[in-house]
Structures are given as C-alpha cells and as structure tokens.
Scaffold this active site. Structure first.
Site, PDB file in Angstrom:
ATOM      1  N   HIS A  67     -34.513  28.660 -90.391  1.00 44.36           N
ATOM      2  CA  HIS A  67     -34.349  27.333 -90.968  1.00 44.36           C
ATOM      3  C   HIS A  67     -32.886  27.145 -91.360  1.00 44.36           C
ATOM      4  O   HIS A  67     -32.145  28.114 -91.572  1.00 44.36           O
ATOM      5  CB  HIS A  67     -35.233  27.176 -92.195  1.00 44.36           C
ATOM      6  CG  HIS A  67     -36.683  27.039 -91.877  1.00 44.36           C
ATOM      7  ND1 HIS A  67     -37.595  26.579 -92.795  1.00 44.36           N
ATOM      8  CD2 HIS A  67     -37.390  27.298 -90.748  1.00 44.36           C
ATOM      9  CE1 HIS A  67     -38.797  26.556 -92.248  1.00 44.36           C
ATOM     10  NE2 HIS A  67     -38.699  27.002 -91.008  1.00 44.36           N
ATOM     11  N   GLU A  69     -31.514  26.209 -94.125  1.00 46.34           N
ATOM     12  CA  GLU A  69     -31.145  26.788 -95.424  1.00 46.34           C
ATOM     13  C   GLU A  69     -30.877  28.284 -95.298  1.00 46.34           C
ATOM     14  O   GLU A  69     -29.905  28.796 -95.864  1.00 46.34           O
ATOM     15  CB  GLU A  69     -32.267  26.583 -96.449  1.00 46.34           C
ATOM     16  CG  GLU A  69     -32.602  25.132 -96.725  1.00 46.34           C
ATOM     17  CD  GLU A  69     -33.774  24.607 -95.907  1.00 46.34           C
ATOM     18  OE1 GLU A  69     -34.567  23.828 -96.454  1.00 46.34           O
ATOM     19  OE2 GLU A  69     -33.889  24.965 -94.723  1.00 46.34           O
ATOM     20  N   CYS A 100     -37.845  28.947 -97.769  1.00 51.82           N
ATOM     21  CA  CYS A 100     -36.441  28.707 -98.071  1.00 51.82           C
ATOM     22  C   CYS A 100     -36.192  28.703 -99.579  1.00 51.82           C
ATOM     23  O   CYS A 100     -35.179  29.223-100.044  1.00 51.82           O
ATOM     24  CB  CYS A 100     -35.997  27.399 -97.437  1.00 51.82           C
ATOM     25  SG  CYS A 100     -35.956  27.496 -95.632  1.00 51.82           S
TER      26      CYS A 100
END
Length: 174
Positions: A67, A69, A100
C-alpha cells in the site's frame, strides 16, 4: 488536533501546508493509476520536508502489503536509517486501513492526514479507529478531509472505469 511534539505550524499555516503535501500525495496516486493500481499516494514529512514517498503497488508487485502508506514509511525509514519516525507526519489520499494504521503506529508517526474517508476499510474512524484505542502504546493525531473532494473523485473515477470495463468485457462474451 494537538501535536504531541509541539513542532507543527499554527492552524492557518498548517492548512496550506497540509494541502500542499496532499497534492504531492495526489500526484503519486495518479502515478499508481497510470500503472493500473488503485490510485492511492502517500508522503512522509519531517520538519516541512518530504522524506518518504509511496504509491499503491500491490497488483504489480504481487504483494498485499504494498500500500502507498507502507511504501512511504519504508522510503522514509530507509532515508533516516531508523524504523521509528517520531515527529513525522504522513499524508495519504485515502483513510488508512487497519494494516497501514498498524504500521503507522509502529513507526511512531505523530500525525496522520488523509483525504477521502473509506467506509469499507478505514481505520481512522470510518470502520474502526485504531488511533483512538487507549490500550495501544502509541497514539497519532489524525486529520481527515484534506482535499477530500479531489481525492474521492480520483478513486471514484478509477472504480467507475473498472466497472465500465467489466461490463464491456461481459458484454463481449455474450
């Protein structure tokens, strides 16, 4: 929200800076979209300077943890030579998910700023609020809704296009 480090700018300055950093995250989200990924981008900021950048890449990397992040946290941690990022802020175009949020907490990020809310997986209050869980040993301040309309529109357009492509594919199979 209060800043535990006491190092962030007053509200008026913070608002302008938040928008500028969110625009950087949006640019990364657009790069992810161009690569066929869900358009999410993130930046880690320390002392008014971007020290980490990330964009979604789970599809191309065959990695469910890729992801935006996580990528931004990895980039920042590598640059500073430490897995802890105290006093840093993370700007992301969509509300972080639980995975995250956990990484953000472990990195000791001081402040999380996101654009669009995520009613399906958001872990900053939409589904759960991990940052408000008193039993956890670290807490970050959270600000949502920065450039929300622009962040949400990018995601909505992406998923509308995916749905349209799916319908066309199914129609061609008939």
């Amino acid at each position: 929200m209060s800043d535990p480090t006491g190092s962030l700018a007053p509200d008026a300055e913070r608002g302008a800076a938040d928008e500028a950093f969110m625009r950087e995250a949006l640019a990364l989200a657009r790069e992810a979209e161009q690569r066929g990924e869900v358009p999410v981008g993130a930046v880690v900021v320390r002392g008014g300077e971007i020290i980490g950048r990330g964009r979604n890449a789970p599809i191309s990397s065959h990695d469910p943890s890729a992801h935006a992040e996580i990528a931004a946290l990895r980039d920042a941690a590598a640059r500073v030579g430490n897995y802890r990022l105290p006093g840093c802020e993370l700007f992301v175009t969509i509300e972080p998910c639980a995975m995250c949020a956990g990484a953000i907490l472990h990195a000791r990020i001081a402040r999380v700023v996101f654009g669009a809310r995520d009613a399906k997986t958001g872990a900053c209050g939409s589904v759960v609020d991990l940052f408000a869980e008193p039993r956890l040993n670290h807490h970050a301040s959270v600000a949502g809704g920065v450039l929300e309309a622009e962040c949400a529109a990018l995601l909505q357009r992406f998923f509308a296009e995916k749905r349209r492509e799916g319908k066309e594919r199914r129609g061609a199979e008939d």
